[in-house]
Design a protein around this motif. Structure first.
Motif, PDB file in Angstrom:
ATOM      1  N   SER A 353       0.824  -1.211   0.000  1.00  9.20           N
ATOM      2  CA  SER A 353       0.000   0.000   0.000  1.00  9.20           C
ATOM      3  C   SER A 353       0.854   1.256   0.000  1.00  9.20           C
ATOM      4  N   LEU A 354       1.891   1.268   0.822  1.00  9.94           N
ATOM      5  CA  LEU A 354       2.767   2.441   0.870  1.00  9.94           C
ATOM      6  C   LEU A 354       3.527   2.611  -0.442  1.00  9.94           C
ATOM      7  N   LYS A 355       4.003   1.496  -1.006  1.00  8.03           N
ATOM      8  CA  LYS A 355       4.739   1.576  -2.277  1.00  8.03           C
ATOM      9  C   LYS A 355       3.841   2.081  -3.396  1.00  8.03           C
ATOM     10  N   PHE A 356       2.658   1.488  -3.513  1.00 11.83           N
ATOM     11  CA  PHE A 356       1.731   1.912  -4.567  1.00 11.83           C
ATOM     12  C   PHE A 356       1.316   3.368  -4.383  1.00 11.83           C
ATOM     13  N   VAL A 425      -0.778   0.463  -9.814  1.00  9.23           N
ATOM     14  CA  VAL A 425      -0.294   1.838  -9.670  1.00  9.23           C
ATOM     15  C   VAL A 425      -0.977   2.755 -10.688  1.00  9.23           C
ATOM     16  N   LEU A 426      -1.119   2.286 -11.923  1.00  9.02           N
ATOM     17  CA  LEU A 426      -1.788   3.097 -12.948  1.00  9.02           C
ATOM     18  C   LEU A 426      -3.235   3.356 -12.583  1.00  9.02           C
ATOM     19  N   ALA A 427      -3.923   2.328 -12.094  1.00  5.06           N
ATOM     20  CA  ALA A 427      -5.319   2.501 -11.690  1.00  5.06           C
ATOM     21  C   ALA A 427      -5.432   3.502 -10.542  1.00  5.06           C
ATOM     22  N   HIS A 428      -4.541   3.425  -9.570  1.00  7.15           N
ATOM     23  CA  HIS A 428      -4.555   4.380  -8.457  1.00  7.15           C
ATOM     24  C   HIS A 428      -4.223   5.790  -8.938  1.00  7.15           C
ATOM     25  N   SER A 429      -3.320   5.907  -9.897  1.00  5.36           N
ATOM     26  CA  SER A 429      -2.966   7.226 -10.437  1.00  5.36           C
ATOM     27  C   SER A 429      -4.153   7.865 -11.144  1.00  5.36           C
TER      28      SER A 429
END
Length: 556
Positions: A353-356, A425-429
């Motif tokens: 979670s922290l990395k993403f 990561v892309l989805a979170h971005s």
């Protein structure tokens, strides 16, 4: 002038590529595959939709519950906005941070909070027993009342942040002059305050309606089998009934409706930023809360404590009730249980979670910062509003549509992202950059144009002007946007649930997995993990409150 417009468009190019590659292409791929016959089970989907009474009942419920949620949230939220705008009191930043927590928290955590509050042997049940009301019990938490309460809890911070920002920046000199000229408090409110506030109130209402309209987790967990929104229906049609063509049509309609709402909201945002923008010379007065005898203030405090904070308190109470010891739940959470088939490493979930969140917040700031610079143009405002609404669409695209679109679009050579952390990561971005835009854009729009004109006349280069004028005036918005994107990524649940695999599990997914397994030990572990998530997000919002300037750059 033409060269400047070309340069602005060239700077905007990375945003166009990002949106096209990771939003438009995956969504179009899902829609194309849905209607290609590969997943189709019906030859005439339009007739099926037209004659399906259940679908139309879901449409009707989605509309009227969103409308009712909006009205109730405004009734409760506007007095709260007055409280935060006009009074200073101990713990104000902490309370503002606490009311913002639900907005970025996974719905599963909020649902567990309500379950812990109202279920049998829940906090309310035991309080009633303690005061001798054993016969009064709350029978479960499924139902419309609890859906509405959860929507109020989620959207309360939207009204607080949008309306209070405008309210606290109303120049007190206007009110003093009106009072000197003989206006009473009703005249001042109706002729000065309300005309200034109404674009902000309408903007908040549109956003609350939009988020209630697209509600998924709240309705899924608290509504039971009786209630369903379009978002829940899309999820059921896609993952359980495999009716992708029907789900695609409903998703298209929903996205178009959301785009209309976002366009209207963009127009309203521009209006109250243009008419009542932030002034660093504006006189703003605030009273001490201890000197107030206002019923509005008392009502706001009661709502703040009993509606917004009790579900979070109930989480802690539930842990103590199950384990008998607050620390024992955390000790059990981190015990080594790798021999279990259902074991989920909490350390891995926290690390992921922290990395993403760190990587996605960096990407969100790049995309959101560039987009904010382009949207700050004062020319062709209608076109800018259309683009602004389009850039905000990730707030309304169903998570299942985005997740499945990624899986279908990037599952083949040469770009195969299946099982990769990159796709998460892309989805979170994508979900995070709209919040960055809403944090930075108001700061840019409120920079006086005469500063740039004077710098140009004095021979300052574009880079020098950006370094010495723009950055010092927008750095707070950039930092707030970064923290907001980080908090959103930490709490993102929908896309993570669809795209994760066991070694890519995040905190929200781990909570969902723990709560989905039988036994008090798993329930205790899920609640302990929820408190870890609450703590991380709370720290993020406290930082936002410390950095922001008069509310500008703190989301919308």
């Amino acid at each position: 002038m033409i060269r400047r417009d070309i340069a602005r468009f060239f700077i905007f190019t990375p945003v166009i590529i990002f949106i096209g590659a990771f939003i438009i292409y995956p969504v179009l791929m899902l829609f194309f595959r849905s209607f290609s016959g590969e997943f189709s089970t019906s030859n005439n989907v339009i007739d099926l939709l037209r004659n399906n009474n259940y679908i139309w009942s879901v449409v009707w419920f989605t509309l009227w519950q969103a409308f009712l949620s909006t009205i109730l949230t405004l009734i409760i939220g506007i007095p709260g906005a007055y409280l935060f705008a006009k009074y200073n009191f101990w713990g104000k930043s902490l309370f503002r941070s606490l009311v913002s927590l639900p907005f970025v928290m996974p719905t599963v955590v909020i649902a567990i909070g309500f379950i812990s509050l109202f279920s049998t042997n829940g906090l309310v049940d035991r309080v009633f027993s303690m005061i001798g009301l054993d016969g009064f019990q709350v029978n479960g938490v499924n139902g419309l009342v609890f859906i509405l309460l959860a929507h109020i809890m989620f959207n309360y911070s939207i009204v607080i942040r949008i309306v209070s920002v405008v309210w606290e920046n109303i120049d007190e000199r206007l009110l003093e002059v009106a009072s000197i000229l003989g206006a009473n408090w009703m005249d001042i409110f109706s002729r000065i305050i309300l005309p200034i506030l109404y674009p902000a109130i309408l903007s908040a209402a549109i956003l609350v309606f939009m988020f209630s309209f697209t509600s998924f987790g709240v309705v899924l967990m608290l509504g039971g089998y009786e209630y369903s929104t379009l978002e829940v229906l899309i999820y059921q049609l896609t993952t359980k009934m495999f009716r992708l063509e029907t789900a695609a049509i409903i998703a298209i309609v929903q996205i178009l409706i959301i785009y209309i709402f976002l366009y209207i909201n963009s127009v309203l945002q521009q209006k109250f930023i243009r008419d009542n923008g932030l002034s660093y010379r504006r006189i703003v007065k605030k009273e001490k809360l201890v000197n107030s005898k206002s019923l509005i203030v008392l009502f706001s405090i009661v709502i703040l404590v009993f509606v917004m904070l009790l579900p979070l308190v109930a989480l802690v109470d539930r842990i103590i009730f199950i384990s008998g010891n607050y620390l024992e739940s955390f000790i059990n959470l981190f015990k080594f249980r790798e021999h279990s088939y259902f074991f989920i490493s909490p350390w891995l979930a926290i690390f992921n979670s922290l990395k993403f969140a760190l990587i996605s917040s960096f990407i969100s700031v790049l995309i959101g910062g560039i987009a904010s610079y382009y949207l700050s143009s004062k020319k062709k405002q209608n076109r800018i509003n259309l683009i602004d609404a389009f850039l905000m669409l990730p707030l309304g695209i169903p998570a299942v549509v985005l997740g499945l679109g990624f899986l279908l679009a990037y599952s083949y050579y040469p770009i195969d992202l299946r099982g990769s952390w990159v796709v998460i990561v892309l989805a979170h971005s994508i979900i995070g950059y709209p919040f960055v835009i809403r944090s930075i854009l108001p700061m840019i729009n409120n920079i006086p144009s005469n500063l740039y004109n004077s710098a140009n006349v004095l021979g300052g280069s574009t880079i020098y002007i950006f370094r010495t004028i723009t950055i010092p005036l927008i750095w707070r918005g950039v930092l707030v946007g970064t923290i907001f994107a980080f908090a959103v990524s930490i709490g993102e649940f929908g896309s993570s649930l669809i795209l994760y695999r066991k070694d890519l599990v995040t905190i929200p997914v781990a909570i969902y997995r723990y709560l989905g397994q039988p036994g008090d030990a798993n329930l205790s572990a899920g609640l302990a993990m929820s408190l870890i998530l609450v703590s991380v997000v709370l720290i993020s919002f406290i930082l936002i409150e410390k950095i922001r300037f008069r509310g500008v750059g703190s989301f919308y």
